[in-house]
Structure formats: C-alpha cells, structure tokens
Design an enzyme around this catalytic site. Sequence first.
Site, PDB file in Angstrom:
ATOM      1  CD  GLU A 200      -2.840  -0.636   2.625  1.00 50.24           C
ATOM      2  OE1 GLU A 200      -3.982  -1.089   2.710  1.00 50.24           O
ATOM      3  OE2 GLU A 200      -2.273  -0.091   3.591  1.00 50.24           O
ATOM      4  CE  LYS A 201       2.596   7.604  -1.618  1.00 48.64           C
ATOM      5  NZ  LYS A 201       3.924   7.569  -2.278  1.00 48.64           N
ATOM      6  CG  HIS A 208      -6.327   2.970  14.502  1.00 55.27           C
ATOM      7  ND1 HIS A 208      -5.610   1.823  14.301  1.00 55.27           N
ATOM      8  CD2 HIS A 208      -7.607   2.578  14.677  1.00 55.27           C
ATOM      9  CE1 HIS A 208      -6.430   0.791  14.350  1.00 55.27           C
ATOM     10  NE2 HIS A 208      -7.642   1.222  14.582  1.00 55.27           N
ATOM     11  CE  LYS A 237      -7.019  -0.430  18.247  1.00 54.57           C
ATOM     12  NZ  LYS A 237      -8.202  -1.201  17.851  1.00 54.57           N
ATOM     13  CD  GLU A 275      -8.049  -1.783  12.748  1.00 53.74           C
ATOM     14  OE1 GLU A 275      -7.031  -1.486  12.080  1.00 53.74           O
ATOM     15  OE2 GLU A 275      -8.034  -2.568  13.722  1.00 53.74           O
ATOM     16  CD  GLU A 288      -5.776  -4.343  10.061  1.00 51.87           C
ATOM     17  OE1 GLU A 288      -4.691  -3.952   9.599  1.00 51.87           O
ATOM     18  OE2 GLU A 288      -5.854  -5.240  10.907  1.00 51.87           O
ATOM     19  CG  ASN A 290     -10.230  -5.594  13.777  1.00 47.57           C
ATOM     20  OD1 ASN A 290      -9.350  -6.137  13.138  1.00 47.57           O
ATOM     21  ND2 ASN A 290     -10.098  -4.383  14.278  1.00 47.57           N
ATOM     22  NE  ARG A 292     -10.512  -8.226  18.274  1.00 46.51           N
ATOM     23  CZ  ARG A 292      -9.693  -7.680  17.383  1.00 46.51           C
ATOM     24  NH1 ARG A 292      -9.583  -8.193  16.176  1.00 46.51           N
ATOM     25  NH2 ARG A 292      -8.997  -6.592  17.655  1.00 46.51           N
TER      26      ARG A 292
HETATM   27  C1  MV4 Z   1      -0.441   1.625   7.714  1.00 45.11           C
HETATM   28  C2  MV4 Z   1       0.317   2.729   8.166  1.00 45.11           C
HETATM   29  C3  MV4 Z   1       0.696   3.677   7.227  1.00 45.11           C
HETATM   30  N1  MV4 Z   1       0.376   3.535   5.930  1.00 45.11           N
HETATM   31  N2  MV4 Z   1      -0.759   1.511   6.418  1.00 45.11           N
HETATM   32  C4  MV4 Z   1      -0.412  -0.815  11.826  1.00 45.11           C
HETATM   33  C5  MV4 Z   1      -1.104  -2.113  12.148  1.00 45.11           C
HETATM   34  C6  MV4 Z   1      -2.261  -2.191  11.249  1.00 45.11           C
HETATM   35  N3  MV4 Z   1      -3.478  -1.929  11.987  1.00 45.11           N
HETATM   36  C7  MV4 Z   1      -2.070  -1.163  10.194  1.00 45.11           C
HETATM   37  N4  MV4 Z   1      -1.008  -0.295  10.659  1.00 45.11           N
HETATM   38  C8  MV4 Z   1      -0.553   0.716   9.866  1.00 45.11           C
HETATM   39  N5  MV4 Z   1      -0.863   0.655   8.567  1.00 45.11           N
HETATM   40  C9  MV4 Z   1      -0.368   2.453   5.549  1.00 45.11           C
HETATM   41  N6  MV4 Z   1      -0.689   2.309   4.264  1.00 45.11           N
HETATM   42  C10 MV4 Z   1       0.635   2.804   9.538  1.00 45.11           C
HETATM   43  C11 MV4 Z   1       0.219   1.804  10.364  1.00 45.11           C
HETATM   44  C12 MV4 Z   1       0.564   1.933  11.773  1.00 45.11           C
HETATM   45  C13 MV4 Z   1      -0.428   2.120  12.686  1.00 45.11           C
HETATM   46  C14 MV4 Z   1      -1.762   2.126  12.273  1.00 45.11           C
HETATM   47  C15 MV4 Z   1      -2.735   2.322  13.233  1.00 45.11           C
HETATM   48  C16 MV4 Z   1      -2.381   2.494  14.562  1.00 45.11           C
HETATM   49  C17 MV4 Z   1      -1.073   2.471  14.959  1.00 45.11           C
HETATM   50  C18 MV4 Z   1      -0.068   2.281  14.031  1.00 45.11           C
HETATM   51  C19 MV4 Z   1       1.260   2.253  14.419  1.00 45.11           C
HETATM   52  C20 MV4 Z   1       2.220   2.053  13.486  1.00 45.11           C
HETATM   53  C21 MV4 Z   1       1.883   1.881  12.144  1.00 45.11           C
END
Ligand code: MV4
Length: 454
Positions: A200-201, A208, A237, A275, A288, A290, A292
Amino acid sequence: MFKKVLIANRGEIALRVIAACKELGIRTVAVYSEIDRGSLHVQMADEALCIGPAKSADSYLNIPAVISAAEITDAEAIHPGYGFLSENPSFAEVCQMSGIAFIGPRPEVIRLMGEKAEARRAMKKAGLPVLPGSDGLVKTEEEARAAACAIGYPVIIKAAAGGGGRGMRTVREPAELLTLYHQAQHEAAVSFHSPDVYLEKYIDRPRHIEFQVLGDNEGNVVVLGVRECSIQRRHQKLIEESPSPRMDAATRAEMSERVANALRATGYSNAGTVEFLMDQEGRLFFIEMNTRIQVEHPVTEMVTGVDLVKAQILIAGGEPLSALVSEPVELRGHAIECRINAENPQTFAPSAGRITKFHAPGLVGIRVDTAAHADCVIPPYYDSLVAKLIAHGRDRTEAITRIERALDMFVVEGILTSIPMHQRIIADPDFLLGNFDTSYVQKFVPEQKVVAGK
Ligand code: MV4
C-alpha cells in the site's frame, strides 16, 4: 433465545459476557486453564470446566477441549470474546459442524476479512476508499518492484494473513525494497504461518479511526459511531475515545453510510469494526476489518446506550436489528477509555504478580470493566490488562475531567501499572487539544533505536 452459552475466554471480557447473559436470563458455562481456577469468571458462571494448563495453546486455544466443554454442558452457543479463537474461521466452522452457534459473523466472512489483501479488494469494490496499493498479493520480487513503482514511494509491505503490525515494513526508496520484501515475508510466515504480503501507499503519522458496526441475519447493518484509537504503542492501544476529536459530524455521517452499504453488500452479521487510517489532510482510507467484539467496545456503548455484547448474543439467536437499535443512532456526549495494564509505566515491561490492594473508584460517569481484585494474581501467560477505566461526560472536557479524577482515585498495589503514564497523557496539552496521531506516545516513551524499515 439460547438457554445456555459457553464463554471461550477469560478475564474482564469473560465477566462482561457473563453479565450480558445474566441480564438475558441465559445460563453460562465458563472454561478455564489450571492457573485461572480461582478467577472471577469461574466463580460467576453457572458451570465451569477446566480445559487445560496455563499455556494458551493447551487451553483457551484448544479447539477440541472448548468444543467438548460445550457438548458436555449442552451449551447451545459459544461467545469467543476477543483474541484467542474469536477470529479463527476454522473454529467457527467446527462450532457450526457441531451444531453449536458461534456468536459472531459467518465463517466465510471471518475468513475473507482475515485475508487482508482480499478484504481490501472486497471493500474497495463495495465502495470504501482505499489507498493506492497492489491488486492482491505480491508474490515475486518483480511484482513487488512493479507494484511499488506504480504506487510511488514510500510504500508499506503488509502481511496478508495478519494485522497488528507484525510482518509490516515501510520502504522509503527502491534500493531497500527487496531486502524489506523478504524480511516482511519471513516475519509474516513466522507470525501467521503464511508469507503472503501486499503493498500500500505509506501514510506518515496517520490517525487510527474505526467504525463500530452491527449486522443481523436478515441483511440489515447499522453503524454505531466511531472510535479514535491513535494513542497506542507498538500496536497495543492505550487510550480510545468516541467520537473522534478530529472528525466532524458530516464526515462521520457520510463515511458511516458508506460503511453500512459496504457491509450490507458483504452480508455482514453480528458485531464488527471497520478500521481506517486518517491522513494529515483528514482523508480516510480503509485498511482492515475486525470480526469480533473489541477491547474498546465500552466507549461506543457509553455514547450510544447500546449493549453491544447483548446485541451479539441476540443477533446470533435470530433477533432483527430493529429490536435492538433504534435508528437514527443518537450519539450522546463523549467517552474515553484508559487501558490499565500490569506494566512498568516507564519501560512498559510487564509487571505480573499478586495485587495486594485494589480499589476501583465508583464516581459519576465512571465505568470499570475488570476481573481484578485484592489478592488476585496477574499471570504472565496472557495479556497484561488489569482493568478498563471508562469515563463518559457531556463533552470531551467533562470526560477528561472525570477520567483524571478516577485515575487519581484508582488503587492498585502489589504490581506496577500504567496508571502514571495515563495521568501524564491526560494532562498533556497536545492530548487535550486532540493534536495526536499514531506516533504520539513516542514523545512519552522514546522508542529504542528503530531498525531500518520497521
Ligand atoms: C499503515 C500505516 C501507514 N500507511 N498503512 C499498523 C497495524 C495495522 N493496523 C495497520 N497499521 C498501519 N498501517 C499504511 N498504508 C501505519 C500503520 C501503523 C499504525 C496504524 C494504526 C495504529 C497504529 C499504528 C502504528 C504504526 C503503524
């Protein structure tokens, strides 16, 4: 309506499900590992069976033992809680084949959403915004190079069979791609028994944001607001809140409608969380889903008044959404949750052990979801969650004032907890202004030197 439900979990979420069952007049069966013999969920259930030793793989993840427990006790349904078997499609299938209702989505939907590249493709097709990315899995170095070139650097490589950050690598320039591609595949294979990855980009410093959904067995879907979950460390979290301080009502309404339409098209049933990442311009991108109930479900319950666990049980029993949720969903006030973990508040090192003194404050607008008590032992085998402290107020300021007071008056002795860390965050001007993203906690706890690409 089920007469008896088995809870295939432990700790606060097992108590939470038992409470919902009691309110519905449903008898409960607890399962426990040998070390959990004295736990409150065992005490509170109508029946309890030991399913194995402390190690999760031999107890709470032991599918034959859990199914046998349900058969021995004539439980008609199993609630998996979160973690453990809650997103295991094979477990949901074994329940079905055994004639036991699985309180959650259908197995094929669990499987689809667990394959992150397929979930992305399906949600894109169903109209949700996604980031530029590979069209499905990236199986060879050549495909990786072509996809990264088409997306444009920086890109992120993600494990298709698992979330939560494992198997993820950020690639900032072409020279790093192949090394990080193989690293991600290796970590994905070790963590999720599948080396499959997709691209992904990369969004730098995202927020989040997640949407809570409920679907019934007749194709109806409702969205119950959003949660901001950006305050996290190493994908764990720490603080969650609803609504998000950075999402206006119009954006929330518009994306809620798109999420509801996408999940209707998917035939989603029971509880789920969709999410998104929010970029610095406030744009939302699906990453993504979840399938649950989540740890942080109480903040949604506090602002919507909907009991999500009761809703799960009733939906699995065939109730239509119209009997559970009145639409349009009214969101009232603001709720914040602090996860109180058994850990060193400076180093985050686990701090298992015996709690010698425990007092959860019962203040106005405060809820505490916990299975802890004086003289209980927090074992090292499972997650380190001691209690979820939730505050509700008419607005964010009141919720913060209330949770600050509750943190001051929360007594846990005998182990170290993350309470002092929460007190620092709640008092921080950036937190108070809502100025934070997923990199926020680093300013409190500088990470060890980051290995390139992690
Ligand atoms: C990302 C991202 C930046 N760009 N995807 C971390 C676990 C999973 N839930 C997806 N995550 C991320 N995906 C793209 N394209 C940065 C993260 C990420 C993150 C996302 C949500 C909450 C905390 C995080 C901590 C580090 C990286």
